[in-house]
Structure formats: structure tokens, C-alpha cells
Write a protein that holds these residues in place. Structure first.
Motif, PDB file in Angstrom:
ATOM      1  N   ARG A   1      -3.848   1.595  -3.831  1.00  8.95           N
ATOM      2  CA  ARG A   1      -4.725   0.494  -3.418  1.00  8.95           C
ATOM      3  C   ARG A   1      -5.560  -0.019  -4.580  1.00  8.95           C
ATOM      4  O   ARG A   1      -5.651  -1.235  -4.802  1.00  8.95           O
ATOM      5  CB  ARG A   1      -5.637   0.973  -2.283  1.00  8.95           C
TER       6      ARG A   1
ATOM      7  N   ILE B   1      -3.259  -3.198  -5.450  1.00  8.24           N
ATOM      8  CA  ILE B   1      -3.789  -4.243  -4.577  1.00  8.24           C
ATOM      9  C   ILE B   1      -5.064  -4.864  -5.137  1.00  8.24           C
ATOM     10  O   ILE B   1      -5.225  -6.094  -5.142  1.00  8.24           O
ATOM     11  CB  ILE B   1      -4.060  -3.676  -3.164  1.00  8.24           C
ATOM     12  N   GLU B   2      -5.974  -4.032  -5.625  1.00 12.45           N
ATOM     13  CA  GLU B   2      -7.265  -4.546  -6.076  1.00 12.45           C
ATOM     14  C   GLU B   2      -7.302  -4.859  -7.565  1.00 12.45           C
ATOM     15  O   GLU B   2      -8.289  -5.404  -8.064  1.00 12.45           O
ATOM     16  CB  GLU B   2      -8.363  -3.538  -5.717  1.00 12.45           C
TER      17      GLU B   2
ATOM     18  N   PHE C   1      -5.467  -1.019   6.349  1.00 15.62           N
ATOM     19  CA  PHE C   1      -5.978   0.226   5.754  1.00 15.62           C
ATOM     20  C   PHE C   1      -7.201   0.719   6.528  1.00 15.62           C
ATOM     21  O   PHE C   1      -7.361   1.923   6.756  1.00 15.62           O
ATOM     22  CB  PHE C   1      -6.339  -0.007   4.290  1.00 15.62           C
TER      23      PHE C   1
ATOM     24  N   GLY D   1       1.995  -0.816  -3.327  1.00 16.46           N
ATOM     25  CA  GLY D   1       1.130  -1.475  -4.291  1.00 16.46           C
ATOM     26  C   GLY D   1       1.768  -2.602  -5.065  1.00 16.46           C
ATOM     27  O   GLY D   1       1.186  -3.075  -6.042  1.00 16.46           O
TER      28      GLY D   1
ATOM     29  N   ALA E   1     -11.233  -4.316   1.123  1.00 16.64           N
ATOM     30  CA  ALA E   1     -10.503  -4.260  -0.143  1.00 16.64           C
ATOM     31  C   ALA E   1     -11.185  -5.174  -1.157  1.00 16.64           C
ATOM     32  O   ALA E   1     -11.580  -6.290  -0.834  1.00 16.64           O
ATOM     33  CB  ALA E   1      -9.055  -4.696   0.075  1.00 16.64           C
TER      34      ALA E   1
ATOM     35  N   TYR F   1      -3.710  -6.325   4.178  1.00 14.99           N
ATOM     36  CA  TYR F   1      -3.647  -4.934   3.715  1.00 14.99           C
ATOM     37  C   TYR F   1      -4.971  -4.225   3.992  1.00 14.99           C
ATOM     38  O   TYR F   1      -4.993  -3.089   4.480  1.00 14.99           O
ATOM     39  CB  TYR F   1      -3.327  -4.894   2.224  1.00 14.99           C
ATOM     40  N   GLY F   2      -6.077  -4.878   3.674  1.00 11.43           N
ATOM     41  CA  GLY F   2      -7.383  -4.268   3.892  1.00 11.43           C
ATOM     42  C   GLY F   2      -7.650  -3.962   5.346  1.00 11.43           C
ATOM     43  O   GLY F   2      -8.167  -2.889   5.690  1.00 11.43           O
TER      44      GLY F   2
END
Length: 258
Positions: A36, A40-41, A209, A184, A98, A205-206
Motif C-alpha cells: 500500500r 498505491i501511495e 482496505f 500494488g 489512503a 482501494y482505500g
């Protein structure tokens, strides 16, 4: 190969749940969070590694402290409290979107690490202390099997659940994109579903999660309750259980001979 009759001991069942708890309350995060942070971030690998120190550092000290705490508190109290603290950290982390600033994440990560460190320091000793001494070897074997298998199974299940949750946010035709987000690979996911914007993918995604962390929170709280109930049985009850088991086995042998 495994003596399943040991599961007649409620305290032994509690220890097996305790062995599995770190798998879904801690170990899966060691895999999912770096994915993540970096994938992602967009955090750097070094930055993500620093964040993971907050999660893992308590394991260097607190397991020893947990052993010292047994002078004043029962193992059931320490282990149950540790799991509740870990669940609180998971719940806290679930409320952070996120892309949150790194310093904001340190608090929940430390909380999870502190919570899981308390039962971590007691599990091995409990694995052999909750059964008769002559069956300690078999108890250790079952405990180790539960612990190792639990980590692999938990990671597979949690990854599949996260993928399903992401897909439910993106739509039924985004299965491949959901799987890529789990690993990812944000760029590949964006190319698979060009109609969905980059920000929307991160948001989906956030949200997924966060939902996953809610589920893990609930499972951890339930495990804490069961562990506290089973391991918290009085010493008198434990002695009675140990005394009853040989008698039951003798009855079985007599019946077989008859």
C-alpha cells in the motif's frame, strides 16, 4: 501424525487460537502495508521501511516485558488485553484514508505492534504448559503447525478478500484491475480500466482496505474473548481436566479390549 485428543483441553484450544491470532492481526500487515505504501501511495521504499519499524519495533522489547508481567497478572489477562490493544490499533488504522501523512500512521501502527507483542512473548510457554507434561512434545508440534499454517492461510484469505472488496467498489468487470491493485500495481490497474480515474482507483482501494481492517478488528476482538475465556480457567479446573483425561483413555482401552 497429530494427536487430536489434545483438543479436549479448552486451554489447549485457546493456545491454538492465540497462535493463529498474529497471522491476521499482524503478519498480513507486514505484506499488505508495504504494498500500500509504495505501490498505491507512492511512498519511497526507505520511507515505507521506516513506517514498518513502528509496527515491528515493539516486538524487540515487549515480549520480555510480558513475561515479567506474569508475576502480577495471569497469562489469560495479558494475552487477552494484548489482542484487544491490537484490535484497537486495527480499528484506528481503518479510519485513516489512503494517502494520509506518514506521522499520522505511526500511532495505530505502534498500537498494533504493542498489542501483538504481549501474547507473542507467552505463546511458546503456554503451548506446553496447558497439557500434561508427557504430551508436551505433541502439543509443541500442533502449536508450530497451527502457527505456520495460519500465517500462509491468513495471507491467502485476506488477499482474496481485499481483491473482492476492491472489485465490489470498481464493478464486476474490473476483476483484473482489483487483483493488480492488491499487488500494488496502480499503473497496470489504471490501464485496464481507463474509464475509472486514477484518484477513483486509490479511493476504491482505500475504502476496501478500511473494510478489511474492520473485519480483522472484529475477528481479533472475538479471538481475545475466546482466548481469555479458555485460558482464564481456574487452576483447580485445569488440574481436574488433567486428571480426567487419563481416566478417559483407560476407559477407551478397556472398551477396545472388551
Amino acid at each position: 501424525m497429530l494427536d487430536l485428543s489434545l483438543f479436549r483441553y479448552p486451554r489447549f484450544v485457546g493456545v491454538q487460537l492465540l497462535a493463529a491470532a498474529p497471522a491476521y492481526a499482524f503478519v498480513v500487515l507486514l505484506i499488505l502495508l508495504p504494498v500500500r505504501f509504495v505501490g498505491i501511495e507512492g511512498m519511497s521504499e526507505i520511507g515505507a521501511g521506516r513506517m514498518m519499524v513502528a509496527l515491528s519495533a515493539p516486538l524487540l522489547v515487549l515480549p520480555i516485558a510480558a513475561g515479567l508481567l506474569t508475576r502480577w497478572f495471569s497469562p489469560a489477562t495479558i494475552c487477552g488485553t494484548g489482542l484487544i490493544i491490537s484490535a484497537a490499533g486495527l480499528f484506528w488504522l481503518s479510519h485513516l484514508a489512503a494517502g494520509s501523512a506518514p506521522f499520522v500512521l505511526i500511532g495505530p501502527l505502534l498500537t498494533i505492534g504493542v498489542g501483538i507483542s504481549l501474547p507473542w512473548g507467552l505463546m511458546d510457554g503456554l503451548a506446553v504448559s496447558v497439557v500434561p507434561k508427557e504430551r508436551a512434545g505433541m502439543a509443541t508440534g500442533i502449536f508450530s503447525t497451527t502457527r505456520v499454517a495460519g500465517e500462509g492461510v491468513a495471507l491467502a484469505i485476506v488477499s482474496a478478500v481485499l481483491s473482492a472488496l476492491i472489485q465490489s467498489k470498481l464493478g464486476e468487470h474490473a476483476a483484473m484491475a482489483a487483483q493488480q491493485l492488491v499487488t500494488g500495481n496502480l499503473a497496470a490497474a489504471a490501464s485496464n480500466v481507463p474509464a475509472i480515474g486514477h484518484d477513483a482507483l486509490i479511493q476504491s482501494y482505500g475504502d476496501a482496505f478500511s473494510t478489511l481492517l474492520w473485519l480483522l478488528t472484529g475477528i481479533t476482538v472475538l479471538t481475545a474473548a475466546v482466548v481469555f475465556s479458555f485460558l482464564g480457567r481456574s487452576s483447580a479446573s485445569a488440574v481436574a481436566e488433567d486428571a480426567e483425561q487419563p481416566g478417559e483413555e483407560e476407559d477407551t482401552m478397556r472398551a477396545s479390549n472388551a
